[in-house]
Design an enzyme around this catalytic site. Sequence first.
Site, PDB file in Angstrom:
ATOM      1  N   GLY A 149       0.790  -1.231   0.000  1.00 21.44           N
ATOM      2  CA  GLY A 149       0.000   0.000   0.000  1.00 21.44           C
ATOM      3  C   GLY A 149       0.819   1.276   0.000  1.00 21.44           C
ATOM      4  O   GLY A 149       0.351   2.300   0.504  1.00 21.44           O
ATOM      5  N   ARG A 201     -14.679 -15.125 -10.507  1.00 20.61           N
ATOM      6  CA  ARG A 201     -14.335 -13.712 -10.666  1.00 20.61           C
ATOM      7  C   ARG A 201     -15.585 -12.834 -10.834  1.00 20.61           C
ATOM      8  O   ARG A 201     -15.616 -11.688 -10.402  1.00 20.61           O
ATOM      9  CB  ARG A 201     -13.430 -13.598 -11.898  1.00 20.61           C
ATOM     10  N   MET A 245      -4.370  -6.839  -7.005  1.00 22.40           N
ATOM     11  CA  MET A 245      -3.858  -7.927  -7.834  1.00 22.40           C
ATOM     12  C   MET A 245      -4.940  -8.887  -8.329  1.00 22.40           C
ATOM     13  O   MET A 245      -4.627  -9.978  -8.796  1.00 22.40           O
ATOM     14  CB  MET A 245      -2.759  -8.690  -7.083  1.00 22.40           C
ATOM     15  N   LEU A 288     -10.797  -7.810 -12.349  1.00 20.31           N
ATOM     16  CA  LEU A 288     -12.242  -7.629 -12.237  1.00 20.31           C
ATOM     17  C   LEU A 288     -12.890  -7.880 -13.598  1.00 20.31           C
ATOM     18  O   LEU A 288     -12.282  -7.618 -14.641  1.00 20.31           O
ATOM     19  CB  LEU A 288     -12.552  -6.206 -11.753  1.00 20.31           C
ATOM     20  N   HIS A 311       0.081   0.895 -13.346  1.00 24.84           N
ATOM     21  CA  HIS A 311       0.737  -0.326 -13.809  1.00 24.84           C
ATOM     22  C   HIS A 311       2.240  -0.050 -13.955  1.00 24.84           C
ATOM     23  O   HIS A 311       2.619   0.965 -14.554  1.00 24.84           O
ATOM     24  CB  HIS A 311       0.139  -0.762 -15.155  1.00 24.84           C
ATOM     25  N   VAL A 339      -7.557  -6.395 -19.598  1.00 21.92           N
ATOM     26  CA  VAL A 339      -6.556  -6.204 -18.543  1.00 21.92           C
ATOM     27  C   VAL A 339      -5.466  -5.213 -18.990  1.00 21.92           C
ATOM     28  O   VAL A 339      -4.882  -5.368 -20.070  1.00 21.92           O
ATOM     29  CB  VAL A 339      -5.905  -7.562 -18.181  1.00 21.92           C
ATOM     30  N   ASP A 340      -5.190  -4.222 -18.161  1.00 17.91           N
ATOM     31  CA  ASP A 340      -4.110  -3.249 -18.402  1.00 17.91           C
ATOM     32  C   ASP A 340      -4.212  -2.640 -19.798  1.00 17.91           C
ATOM     33  O   ASP A 340      -3.227  -2.586 -20.553  1.00 17.91           O
ATOM     34  CB  ASP A 340      -2.733  -3.919 -18.187  1.00 17.91           C
TER      35      ASP A 340
HETATM   36  C1  GRF Z   1       2.732  -1.021  -7.864  1.00 20.65           C
HETATM   37  O1  GRF Z   1       3.982  -0.977  -8.513  1.00 20.65           O
HETATM   38  C2  GRF Z   1       1.618  -1.233  -8.843  1.00 20.65           C
HETATM   39  O2  GRF Z   1       1.824  -0.622 -10.076  1.00 20.65           O
HETATM   40  C3  GRF Z   1       1.639  -2.720  -8.996  1.00 20.65           C
HETATM   41  O3  GRF Z   1       1.853  -3.212  -7.695  1.00 20.65           O
HETATM   42  C4  GRF Z   1       2.619  -2.254  -6.982  1.00 20.65           C
HETATM   43  C5  GRF Z   1       1.874  -1.984  -5.694  1.00 20.65           C
HETATM   44  O4  GRF Z   1       2.712  -1.445  -4.737  1.00 20.65           O
HETATM   45  N1  GRF Z   1       0.442  -3.213  -9.623  1.00 20.65           N
HETATM   46  P1  GRF Z   1       2.145  -0.854  -3.366  1.00 20.65           P
HETATM   47  O5  GRF Z   1       1.296  -1.943  -2.697  1.00 20.65           O
HETATM   48  O6  GRF Z   1       1.357   0.372  -3.678  1.00 20.65           O
HETATM   49  O7  GRF Z   1       3.366  -0.561  -2.556  1.00 20.65           O
END
Ligand code: GRF
Length: 203
Positions: free
Chosen positions: A14, A67, A92, A95, A111, A146-147
């Site tokens: 986070g 999902r 992670m 959705l 991302h 996705v992405d």
């Molecule tokens: C970030 O680099 C984000 O882009 C990726 O996971 C990481 C999360 O990091 N999907 P954090 O939990 O905010 O430290």
Amino acid sequence: MPKKRLAVLASGSGTNLQAIIDAVGDGAINAATCLVLTDRGEIKALERAEANGIPQAILPFADFSDRRAFTSAVVDVLREHGADFVALAGFMRILTAEAPNAYPNAIINTHPALLPAFPGAHAVEQALAHGAKMTGCTVHFVDEEVDHGPIIAQEGVAIMPGDTGESLHDRIKAVEHRIFPEALGAYADGRIEVDGRVVTVRP
Ligand code: GRF
């Protein structure tokens, strides 16, 4: 006008959530953080929410049949908390289309690569293994793929000789911590326009 309500979804440490909390605190994001939702308990992201008095919801993915059921529950919780827009801050779980259908161009993801290069959960390691000299981060709206959705902001990060996944990810995160809150602040202010895939952020 009442502040827009921002929900943050996270799965891990986070640090991006913390950058968002800090930006809300100093007014750079003119919004109220109404919820931190995670797909697991006992993670640092929840501690950060707790420390800042932000309501929390934990939806363990294993509690749902698939999902689709998981996404429906996420959307229900977002609505219960009155979320106007959503930040995926290291969330992670993929959705289904129900989420962007419920929140069209209102779910924003960060991302750790320059999309459309290296989508998916292993973007940092894949950029290294590919021998790329440059990677970075992308902040984009979430659509049904996705992405993939319209790109709001991107910034490159050079890959250095001797980089490990961890050292590279640390430098990418330092950029994310700046451009992700900036994008969320622009959204909260109504400064983002979307025309198909093309996003314009007004100063
Ligand atoms: C970030 O680099 C984000 O882009 C990726 O996971 C990481 C999360 O990091 N999907 P954090 O939990 O905010 O430290």
